[in-house]
Design an enzyme around this catalytic site. Structure first.
Site, PDB file in Angstrom:
ATOM      1  N   ARG A 246       0.850  -1.202   0.000  1.00  0.00           N
ATOM      2  CA  ARG A 246       0.000   0.000   0.000  1.00  0.00           C
ATOM      3  C   ARG A 246       0.883   1.248   0.000  1.00  0.00           C
ATOM      4  O   ARG A 246       0.522   2.285  -0.528  1.00  0.00           O
ATOM      5  CB  ARG A 246      -0.968   0.014   1.190  1.00  0.00           C
ATOM      6  CG  ARG A 246      -1.652   1.377   1.368  1.00  0.00           C
ATOM      7  CD  ARG A 246      -2.998   1.319   2.063  1.00  0.00           C
ATOM      8  NE  ARG A 246      -2.989   0.556   3.295  1.00  0.00           N
ATOM      9  CZ  ARG A 246      -2.451   0.952   4.451  1.00  0.00           C
ATOM     10  NH1 ARG A 246      -1.868   2.127   4.552  1.00  0.00           N
ATOM     11  NH2 ARG A 246      -2.483   0.173   5.511  1.00  0.00           N
TER      12      ARG A 246
ATOM     13  N   TYR B  82     -11.642  18.233 -16.569  1.00  0.00           N
ATOM     14  CA  TYR B  82     -12.225  16.892 -16.742  1.00  0.00           C
ATOM     15  C   TYR B  82     -13.473  16.753 -15.855  1.00  0.00           C
ATOM     16  O   TYR B  82     -13.500  17.284 -14.737  1.00  0.00           O
ATOM     17  CB  TYR B  82     -11.154  15.865 -16.355  1.00  0.00           C
ATOM     18  CG  TYR B  82     -11.634  14.448 -16.397  1.00  0.00           C
ATOM     19  CD1 TYR B  82     -11.835  13.801 -17.610  1.00  0.00           C
ATOM     20  CD2 TYR B  82     -11.886  13.749 -15.219  1.00  0.00           C
ATOM     21  CE1 TYR B  82     -12.281  12.493 -17.645  1.00  0.00           C
ATOM     22  CE2 TYR B  82     -12.325  12.438 -15.253  1.00  0.00           C
ATOM     23  CZ  TYR B  82     -12.523  11.817 -16.469  1.00  0.00           C
ATOM     24  OH  TYR B  82     -12.969  10.523 -16.492  1.00  0.00           O
TER      25      TYR B  82
ATOM     26  N   ASP C 200      -2.912  19.330 -15.043  1.00  0.00           N
ATOM     27  CA  ASP C 200      -3.270  17.998 -15.537  1.00  0.00           C
ATOM     28  C   ASP C 200      -2.748  17.912 -16.970  1.00  0.00           C
ATOM     29  O   ASP C 200      -3.253  18.599 -17.861  1.00  0.00           O
ATOM     30  CB  ASP C 200      -4.795  17.810 -15.464  1.00  0.00           C
ATOM     31  CG  ASP C 200      -5.242  16.427 -15.915  1.00  0.00           C
ATOM     32  OD1 ASP C 200      -4.542  15.816 -16.746  1.00  0.00           O
ATOM     33  OD2 ASP C 200      -6.310  15.971 -15.457  1.00  0.00           O
TER      34      ASP C 200
ATOM     35  N   LYS D   5      -4.844   6.844 -19.801  1.00  0.00           N
ATOM     36  CA  LYS D   5      -5.033   7.334 -21.171  1.00  0.00           C
ATOM     37  C   LYS D   5      -3.754   7.126 -21.988  1.00  0.00           C
ATOM     38  O   LYS D   5      -3.380   6.008 -22.220  1.00  0.00           O
ATOM     39  CB  LYS D   5      -5.459   8.797 -21.125  1.00  0.00           C
ATOM     40  CG  LYS D   5      -6.595   9.101 -20.127  1.00  0.00           C
ATOM     41  CD  LYS D   5      -7.924   8.521 -20.539  1.00  0.00           C
ATOM     42  CE  LYS D   5      -8.986   8.644 -19.457  1.00  0.00           C
ATOM     43  NZ  LYS D   5      -9.197   9.979 -18.937  1.00  0.00           N
TER      44      LYS D   5
HETATM   45  C1  LIG Z   1      -9.557  10.410 -17.685  1.00  0.00           C
HETATM   46  C2  LIG Z   1      -9.042  11.659 -17.124  1.00  0.00           C
HETATM   47  C3  LIG Z   1      -8.911  11.819 -15.738  1.00  0.00           C
HETATM   48  C4  LIG Z   1      -9.319  10.732 -14.770  1.00  0.00           C
HETATM   49  O1  LIG Z   1      -8.571   9.577 -14.939  1.00  0.00           O
HETATM   50  P1  LIG Z   1      -9.080   8.096 -14.536  1.00  0.00           P
HETATM   51  O2  LIG Z   1      -7.870   7.279 -14.747  1.00  0.00           O
HETATM   52  O3  LIG Z   1     -10.207   7.757 -15.457  1.00  0.00           O
HETATM   53  O4  LIG Z   1      -9.533   8.165 -13.139  1.00  0.00           O
HETATM   54  C5  LIG Z   1      -8.386  13.006 -15.273  1.00  0.00           C
HETATM   55  N1  LIG Z   1      -8.037  14.004 -16.116  1.00  0.00           N
HETATM   56  C6  LIG Z   1      -8.175  13.901 -17.442  1.00  0.00           C
HETATM   57  C7  LIG Z   1      -7.774  15.033 -18.325  1.00  0.00           C
HETATM   58  C8  LIG Z   1      -8.672  12.728 -18.010  1.00  0.00           C
HETATM   59  O5  LIG Z   1      -8.814  12.619 -19.332  1.00  0.00           O
END
Ligand SMILES: *Cc1c(COP(=O)(O)O)cnc(C)c1O
Length: 407
Positions: free
Chosen positions: A64, A117, A189, A214
């Site tokens: 963890r 997001y 982000d 992604k």
């Molecule tokens: C998909 C996404 C998230 C969240 O990610 P998860 O892995 O689905 O929790 C955050 N920011 C952006 C820009 C995203 O495309």
């Protein structure tokens, strides 16, 4: 040791995608990073155990907190973003929420943009206010109003660029400077751009967040998130996550690592194909508008040119005829997969109502300025000419159908 030296001398992002984090001791000399599916790590020497447990000596105690496979993933991202430190999470949203909750306290104020997001937007609107944290969400394209909001008190400036789903570009350098004048922390982000197309820490950010689910992973087979940047901040966030427990699974870390070895190849291909596709769509009579920062017609083209080295694999476009034509157009696509994901080797398409902004109500989506006939299109690594042919036949059929209905 020799491998460490070799890796240090190499500095291209492609080389780092393959080698960063990979050198060092290997179980039975395995070329690939072993998947350490072990919750705990044992010690015969109590003094050593204590030192590792107190963080005074390197090693792992309990997964963890830290795990050898997960640590390699963190190191690869840290290196590629040129960050001081990195820590990982079970998903991108875990990275976003753990970071915000680790750094903010009641009475603090966050400044962000309306186009974050969907899940991040929920954290801002639904959860942070419950803990007495004030959130100011500004018009994404209005840098002046963001600067003004920063001036009214700001602990954290939270940005995203390019944004989802209308692919806006935020001037990261300008806003980071404004935030730092007011002693605020800057979080970006970087999921859509990846370190190949944009390096937010070089533009002034203190922390960079990724949904590794992604582009970093790139194969739509593992969830994960990561935060990297200033070591003191990452340590704080790591401490929150080790207690909170949103840890990245070693098997997922392995899949993300394997995906990252081809990140530079995938991104180069996706940048190129997305540009071609955006130009094709812009010239199509059944397309009302195309959102892609690599197009000269894009509102933020100049900022994009300045802060990005490639324009990314995601674009969106509005087709003629409202949501009804979206419903007839999308199922006619033969190559693109209809799903909520993005950033994978497969081309993926969907409307914001079922993808990026599924968390929002219809009214909230309308208020966010998302056109009802918008389609988000994440370009994969297929042949661009096949994707264009696919889009072309689907757009033509929508048109034919609409003409029949009218006559
Ligand atoms: C998909 C996404 C998230 C969240 O990610 P998860 O892995 O689905 O929790 C955050 N920011 C952006 C820009 C995203 O495309």
């Amino acid at each position: 040791m020799e491998q460490v030296k070799r890796a240090k001398k190499l500095s291209g992002l492609g080389t780092r995608a393959v080698w960063a984090g990979e050198s060092g001791n290997r179980w039975q000399r395995a070329t690939q990073v072993p998947v350490a599916l072990s919750v705990s790590f044992g010690y015969e020497d109590l003094d050593e155990w204590l030192e590792v447990a107190q963080g005074k000596a390197p090693g792992h105690i309990y997964s963890r907190n830290t795990n050898p496979t997960v640590a390699v993933f963190e190191e690869k991202v840290r290196d590629m973003e040129s960050a001081e430190a990195a820590t990982s999470f079970s998903s991108g949203m875990a990275a976003v929420s753990n970071t915000l909750f680790a750094l903010l306290s009641p009475g603090d104020r966050v400044v962000s943009i309306k186009d974050t997001y969907g899940g991040t937007n929920k954290i801002f609107r639904e959860f942070l206010p419950r803990f007495g944290i004030e959130v100011s969400l500004c018009e994404t394209n209005d840098a002046d109003s963001i600067e003004k909001a920063i001036g009214q008190g700001c602990k954290v400036l939270y940005l995203e660029s390019p944004t989802n789903p209308t692919i806006k570009i935020v001037d990261l350098g300008r806003l980071a400077r404004a935030a730092h004048r007011h002693k605020a922390l800057v979080i970006v982000d970087n999921t859509f751009a990846t370190p190949i197309n944009q390096q937010p820490l070089r533009l002034g950010a203190d922390l960079v967040i990724h949904s590794a689910t992604k582009f970093l992973g790139g194969h739509a087979d593992a969830l994960g998130g990561v935060v990297c940047g200033r070591a003191d901040l990452v340590a704080k966030i790591y401490h929150f996550r080790e207690i909170n427990g949103a840890s990245l699974d070693p098997m997922s870390a392995y899949l993300l690592l394997r995906g990252m070895k081809t990140l530079h190849l995938r991104i180069a291909r996706q940048n190129e194909s997305a540009t071609e596709i955006a130009r094709f769509l812009e010239s199509h009579p059944n397309v009302v508008k195309v959102f892609y920062p690599g197009l000269k017609s894009h509102e933020n083209y100049k900022v994009a040119r300045r802060q990005m080295t490639g324009f990314g694999g995601v674009l969106s476009f509005v087709i003629k005829g409202g949501f009804d034509s979206v419903k007839t157009f999308l199922p006619r696509l033969r190559v693109a997969h209809l799903a909520a994901n993005l950033g994978a080797v497969e081309t993926i398409a969907g409307p914001p109502a079922t993808t990026s902004h599924v968390e929002l109500t219809e009214a909230e989506r309308a208020a966010a300025g998302i056109p009802e006939a918008l389609i988000r299109y994440s370009v994969g690594i297929e042949d661009a000419e096949d994707l264009i042919a696919d889009l072309s036949q689907a757009l033509d059929q929508v048109h034919a159908r609409r003409s029949r209905v009218r006559s």
